[in-house]
Design a protein around this motif. Structure first.
Motif, PDB file in Angstrom:
ATOM      1  N   ILE A   1      51.539  42.771  40.049  1.00 56.74           N
ATOM      2  CA  ILE A   1      50.817  41.765  39.262  1.00 56.74           C
ATOM      3  C   ILE A   1      49.374  42.228  39.119  1.00 56.74           C
ATOM      4  N   ASN A   2      48.907  42.351  37.893  1.00 56.02           N
ATOM      5  CA  ASN A   2      47.502  42.655  37.640  1.00 56.02           C
ATOM      6  C   ASN A   2      46.815  41.393  37.139  1.00 56.02           C
ATOM      7  N   LEU A   3      45.881  40.896  37.929  1.00 61.00           N
ATOM      8  CA  LEU A   3      45.199  39.646  37.601  1.00 61.00           C
ATOM      9  C   LEU A   3      43.845  39.932  36.961  1.00 61.00           C
ATOM     10  N   PRO A   4      43.407  39.095  36.010  1.00 60.14           N
ATOM     11  CA  PRO A   4      42.152  39.350  35.293  1.00 60.14           C
ATOM     12  C   PRO A   4      40.927  38.895  36.086  1.00 60.14           C
ATOM     13  N   ASN A   5      39.805  39.484  35.769  1.00 59.84           N
ATOM     14  CA  ASN A   5      38.551  39.102  36.418  1.00 59.84           C
ATOM     15  C   ASN A   5      38.063  37.724  35.991  1.00 59.84           C
ATOM     16  N   THR A   6      38.652  37.193  34.918  1.00 53.45           N
ATOM     17  CA  THR A   6      38.259  35.858  34.437  1.00 53.45           C
ATOM     18  C   THR A   6      39.002  34.733  35.157  1.00 53.45           C
TER      19      THR A   6
ATOM     20  N   VAL B   1      45.915  41.719  44.737  1.00 56.38           N
ATOM     21  CA  VAL B   1      44.467  41.597  44.835  1.00 56.38           C
ATOM     22  C   VAL B   1      44.040  40.392  44.010  1.00 56.38           C
ATOM     23  N   ILE B   2      43.447  39.409  44.690  1.00 61.35           N
ATOM     24  CA  ILE B   2      42.926  38.224  44.001  1.00 61.35           C
ATOM     25  C   ILE B   2      41.483  38.530  43.603  1.00 61.35           C
ATOM     26  N   PRO B   3      41.149  38.507  42.325  1.00 58.64           N
ATOM     27  CA  PRO B   3      39.812  38.944  41.900  1.00 58.64           C
ATOM     28  C   PRO B   3      38.702  37.969  42.267  1.00 58.64           C
TER      29      PRO B   3
END
Length: 357
Positions: A286-291, A310-312
């Motif tokens: 899962i790739n999570l956004p910086n927003t 990784v939780i941004p």
């Protein structure tokens, strides 16, 4: 029966009650022949028919005038599209159209439940409402124009009354649409790939729910909203490309998409809602956004193949049971901005070895 290309008209009920098993009207008859009402009525041994048009005569534009006959059952005696199912012989299983292009008129295959297969030409100029509503036959649309209402207006909101549940293969929707309505493709169990142009802004709730062999979804940039449960239970869905115009992944949008292995949430998304990816048991990456700001309860519950995440920075809350049951999860990075972690957030993460705060 193979019709001679020299015949210009066949009158009402001409072959009524015959024992024909196959009928072929050659492509060369497309702009010549006119068929009467009930030409093949009560041909109860008929198994296969090949035609260059639907109804009485050819129509090679996207328009039908009110008096034109747009329903398939006309040649079997149906005097309206509502009567299709009563007149079409139960023995008929295959319909082939041998022309290069055609329009599928209003109510063309409405409630025709006994057919197995419809083979359409490569170019469909337009599809009117109720064209395939409750049609039992499998069919594929290779290249088609716009959807039309009964009064010939271009449809901007696609409902389940146009295409029914048996469309096959790949579907590229036209850019004239603005919205895919509630339940539009629910239970379309033969649809394999869908490409949605950016002109379509909204995909409503349950739009593609239960499409069991759907394996690829491409939402082009411009799609702004996906409703809850939109792709729930698409158990063979493997590849998803999301629009960069999204801001929220709604409740249960991809719940139980058990073949999905990876997902990239685009920049601009601020919220992943409750149960969004719950039950995605094959999800490894899962790739999570910086927003991103919030992750809802049970959003990734039961993602048992997920090993790390990784939780941004910017995320302030993780809901209850968000990662519960992620039995392969070994490591997780939490941001400095995090304020709350809900109850049971990491319950059942039996392989978890490392938490970086």
């Amino acid at each position: 029966l193979t019709l001679s290309i020299s015949i210009e008209e066949i009158g009402n009920y001409a072959f009524m009650g015959s024992k024909l098993k196959e009928i072929i009207i050659p492509k060369e008859c497309e702009n010549i022949v006119k068929l009467g009402l009930g030409v093949f009525e009560k041909c109860n041994d008929l198994n296969r028919i090949t035609l260059p048009f639907i109804g009485s005569t050819s129509n090679d534009s996207q328009w039908f005038v009110d008096e034109e006959i747009t329903w398939f059952g006309y040649i079997f005696g149906a005097n309206s599209y509502e009567n299709n199912s009563y007149y079409i012989p139960k023995s008929l299983k295959t319909v082939i159209f041998n022309n290069n292009k055609m329009t599928i008129g209003y109510g063309a295959f409405y409630n025709v439940t006994t057919l197995d297969t419809i083979i359409l030409p490569s170019d469909i100029l337009g599809i009117y409402n109720y064209a395939f509503y409750n049609c039992g036959a499998s069919y594929e649309l290779l290249n088609f124009g716009d959807f039309y209402t009964k009064d010939h207006k271009i449809e901007t909101e696609l409902s389940n009354t146009y295409l029914g549940n048996n469309i096959c293969g790949e579907l590229i929707l036209p850019s004239s649409l603005e919205k895919i309505n509630y339940n539009a493709f629910n239970d379309c169990n033969k649809l394999q790939k869908i490409i949605i142009p950016g002109e379509i802004k909204i995909i409503e709730n349950y739009a593609f729910c239960n499409c069991e062999i759907l394996n690829e979804v491409y939402l082009k940039d411009g799609v702004e909203e996906i409703g809850h449960d939109a792709f729930e239970n698409c158990i063979n869905l493997k590849n998803v490309t999301l629009s960069k115009s999204l801001t929220t992944i709604e409740f249960a949008t991809f719940r139980n998409c058990s073949s999905l292995t990876s997902i990239t949430i685009p920049e601009g998304v601020t919220n992943i809602s409750i149960d969004a990816f719950s039950g995605c048991s094959s999800l490894e990456s899962i790739n999570l956004p910086n927003t991103l700001e919030t992750i809802g309860s049970s959003a990734f519950h039961g993602c048992s193949s997920l090993e790390s995440i990784v939780i941004p920075e910017g995320v302030t809350s993780i809901g209850s049971s968000t990662f519960s049951g992620c039995s392969s999860l070994e490591s997780i990075n939490l941001p400095n901005t995090l304020e709350t972690i809900g109850s049971f957030a990491f319950s059942g993460c039996s392989s978890l070895k490392s938490i970086n705060l």
